[in-house]
Design a protein around this motif. Structure first.
Motif, PDB file in Angstrom:
ATOM      1  N   LEU A 108       0.897  -1.308  -0.015  1.00  0.00           N
ATOM      2  CA  LEU A 108      -0.050   0.094   0.050  1.00  0.00           C
ATOM      3  C   LEU A 108       0.829   1.404   0.230  1.00  0.00           C
ATOM      4  O   LEU A 108       0.575   2.368  -0.861  1.00  0.00           O
ATOM      5  N   LEU A 109       1.879   1.321   0.901  1.00  0.00           N
ATOM      6  CA  LEU A 109       2.741   2.435   0.838  1.00  0.00           C
ATOM      7  C   LEU A 109       3.617   2.640  -0.472  1.00  0.00           C
ATOM      8  O   LEU A 109       3.674   3.843  -0.847  1.00  0.00           O
ATOM      9  N   PHE A 110       3.936   1.508  -0.853  1.00  0.00           N
ATOM     10  CA  PHE A 110       4.658   1.771  -2.338  1.00  0.00           C
ATOM     11  C   PHE A 110       3.550   2.154  -3.523  1.00  0.00           C
ATOM     12  O   PHE A 110       3.996   3.172  -4.178  1.00  0.00           O
ATOM     13  N   ALA A 111       2.418   1.694  -3.426  1.00  0.00           N
ATOM     14  CA  ALA A 111       1.714   2.186  -4.339  1.00  0.00           C
ATOM     15  C   ALA A 111       1.070   3.604  -4.262  1.00  0.00           C
ATOM     16  O   ALA A 111       1.094   4.352  -5.088  1.00  0.00           O
ATOM     17  N   ALA A 112       0.960   3.968  -3.052  1.00  0.00           N
ATOM     18  CA  ALA A 112       0.596   5.349  -2.518  1.00  0.00           C
ATOM     19  C   ALA A 112       1.932   6.429  -3.227  1.00  0.00           C
ATOM     20  O   ALA A 112       1.628   7.258  -3.688  1.00  0.00           O
ATOM     21  N   PRO A 159      -8.453   4.860  -5.936  1.00  0.00           N
ATOM     22  CA  PRO A 159      -7.957   3.687  -5.675  1.00  0.00           C
ATOM     23  C   PRO A 159      -7.013   3.620  -4.481  1.00  0.00           C
ATOM     24  O   PRO A 159      -7.295   2.592  -3.618  1.00  0.00           O
ATOM     25  N   LEU A 160      -6.324   4.482  -4.219  1.00  0.00           N
ATOM     26  CA  LEU A 160      -5.516   4.558  -2.861  1.00  0.00           C
ATOM     27  C   LEU A 160      -6.338   4.503  -1.617  1.00  0.00           C
ATOM     28  O   LEU A 160      -6.056   3.872  -0.595  1.00  0.00           O
ATOM     29  N   ALA A 161      -7.559   5.241  -1.852  1.00  0.00           N
ATOM     30  CA  ALA A 161      -8.428   5.295  -0.516  1.00  0.00           C
ATOM     31  C   ALA A 161      -9.072   4.052  -0.460  1.00  0.00           C
ATOM     32  O   ALA A 161      -9.286   3.362   0.752  1.00  0.00           O
ATOM     33  N   ALA A 162      -9.438   3.363  -1.500  1.00  0.00           N
ATOM     34  CA  ALA A 162     -10.020   1.991  -1.525  1.00  0.00           C
ATOM     35  C   ALA A 162      -9.130   1.058  -0.883  1.00  0.00           C
ATOM     36  O   ALA A 162      -9.554   0.057  -0.094  1.00  0.00           O
ATOM     37  N   ALA A 165      -9.369  -1.553   2.376  1.00  0.00           N
ATOM     38  CA  ALA A 165      -8.969  -2.894   2.541  1.00  0.00           C
ATOM     39  C   ALA A 165      -7.918  -3.157   3.321  1.00  0.00           C
ATOM     40  O   ALA A 165      -8.132  -4.148   4.272  1.00  0.00           O
ATOM     41  N   LEU A 166      -6.957  -2.206   3.747  1.00  0.00           N
ATOM     42  CA  LEU A 166      -6.133  -2.475   4.746  1.00  0.00           C
ATOM     43  C   LEU A 166      -6.521  -2.403   6.195  1.00  0.00           C
ATOM     44  O   LEU A 166      -6.582  -3.455   7.015  1.00  0.00           O
ATOM     45  N   GLY A 167      -7.691  -1.460   6.378  1.00  0.00           N
ATOM     46  CA  GLY A 167      -8.494  -1.278   7.569  1.00  0.00           C
ATOM     47  C   GLY A 167      -9.113  -2.523   7.826  1.00  0.00           C
ATOM     48  O   GLY A 167      -9.301  -3.038   9.016  1.00  0.00           O
ATOM     49  N   ARG A 168      -9.750  -3.203   6.791  1.00  0.00           N
ATOM     50  CA  ARG A 168     -10.614  -4.340   6.771  1.00  0.00           C
ATOM     51  C   ARG A 168      -9.725  -5.468   7.544  1.00  0.00           C
ATOM     52  O   ARG A 168      -9.915  -6.246   8.178  1.00  0.00           O
ATOM     53  N   ALA A 169      -8.338  -5.546   6.816  1.00  0.00           N
ATOM     54  CA  ALA A 169      -7.478  -6.724   7.106  1.00  0.00           C
ATOM     55  C   ALA A 169      -7.258  -6.541   8.846  1.00  0.00           C
ATOM     56  O   ALA A 169      -6.781  -7.450   9.504  1.00  0.00           O
ATOM     57  N   LEU A 170      -6.923  -5.202   9.410  1.00  0.00           N
ATOM     58  CA  LEU A 170      -6.596  -4.863  10.513  1.00  0.00           C
ATOM     59  C   LEU A 170      -7.665  -5.281  11.444  1.00  0.00           C
ATOM     60  O   LEU A 170      -7.432  -5.863  12.662  1.00  0.00           O
ATOM     61  N   ALA A 173     -10.005 -11.483   6.848  1.00  0.00           N
ATOM     62  CA  ALA A 173     -10.341 -10.417   5.259  1.00  0.00           C
ATOM     63  C   ALA A 173      -8.911 -10.171   5.118  1.00  0.00           C
ATOM     64  O   ALA A 173      -8.859  -9.550   3.961  1.00  0.00           O
ATOM     65  N   LEU A 174      -7.772 -10.930   5.379  1.00  0.00           N
ATOM     66  CA  LEU A 174      -6.251 -10.685   5.082  1.00  0.00           C
ATOM     67  C   LEU A 174      -6.335 -11.029   3.518  1.00  0.00           C
ATOM     68  O   LEU A 174      -5.584 -10.159   2.861  1.00  0.00           O
ATOM     69  N   ASP A 175      -6.541 -12.288   3.253  1.00  0.00           N
ATOM     70  CA  ASP A 175      -6.556 -12.648   1.746  1.00  0.00           C
ATOM     71  C   ASP A 175      -7.301 -11.704   0.876  1.00  0.00           C
ATOM     72  O   ASP A 175      -6.640 -11.424  -0.179  1.00  0.00           O
TER      73      ASP A 175
END
Length: 157
Positions: A23-27, A35-38, A42-47, A52-54
């Motif tokens: 995510l940081l690389f993409a940003a 798409p960065l907000a999305a 997704a990271l928030g869901r995984a946390l 939800a990680l996969d």
């Protein structure tokens, strides 16, 4: 989550580190906010949810590199298409998509990227003589377009 809570969650589960790095690389590489907000969502869901990680990892991979030209192509594919197959199904073809684009060269590259990401399929060849290809949105493509639009709407309000 606060930054501290996020740091604690990531420290507690090392499987989240590659997701955060991606995510940081993409940003850093892509300045297109929707798409960065999305991806952040997704990271928030995984946390919040170990299960939800996969899904979050795959969603971040799909969204990585999405540009306004990709979104333009998705929006065109969602709209009514002018072409027809031999079976009389209405489809977008490479020819009519390229004619609708400001830059046919960019549209070709965007379509290739969308197919590679699984957001668009090429279900059939419409014309044998000129190898006209038909394009259609996948359910994942529709979902990504919806997520990107939601973040565009939030940014515009």
């Amino acid at each position: 989550m606060t930054r501290e809570e996020m740091a604690d969650a990531i420290a507690a589960d090392p499987r989240l580190v590659p997701l955060l790095q991606r995510l940081l690389f993409a940003a850093g590489m892509n300045g297109y906010d929707p798409p960065l907000a999305a991806m952040g969502e997704a990271l928030g869901r995984a946390l919040d949810d170990d299960g939800a990680l996969d899904e979050s990892t795959l969603l971040i991979q799909v969204l990585d590199g999405i540009t306004p030209v990709h979104v333009q192509a998705l929006e065109l594919l969602e709209s009514p298409a002018p072409g027809r197959t031999a079976e009389n199904h209405v489809v977008w073809t490479n020819g009519n998509l390229l004619r609708k684009s400001v830059s046919p060269h960019l549209m070709e590259m965007a379509l290739a990227g969308l197919v590679a990401r699984g957001l668009v399929i090429t279900p059939n060849i419409v014309g044998d003589a000129d190898n006209t290809v038909g394009y259609d949105l996948t359910e994942l493509g529709r979902a990504v377009l919806e997520v990107v639009r939601r973040h565009l709407d939030q940014r515009n309000t």
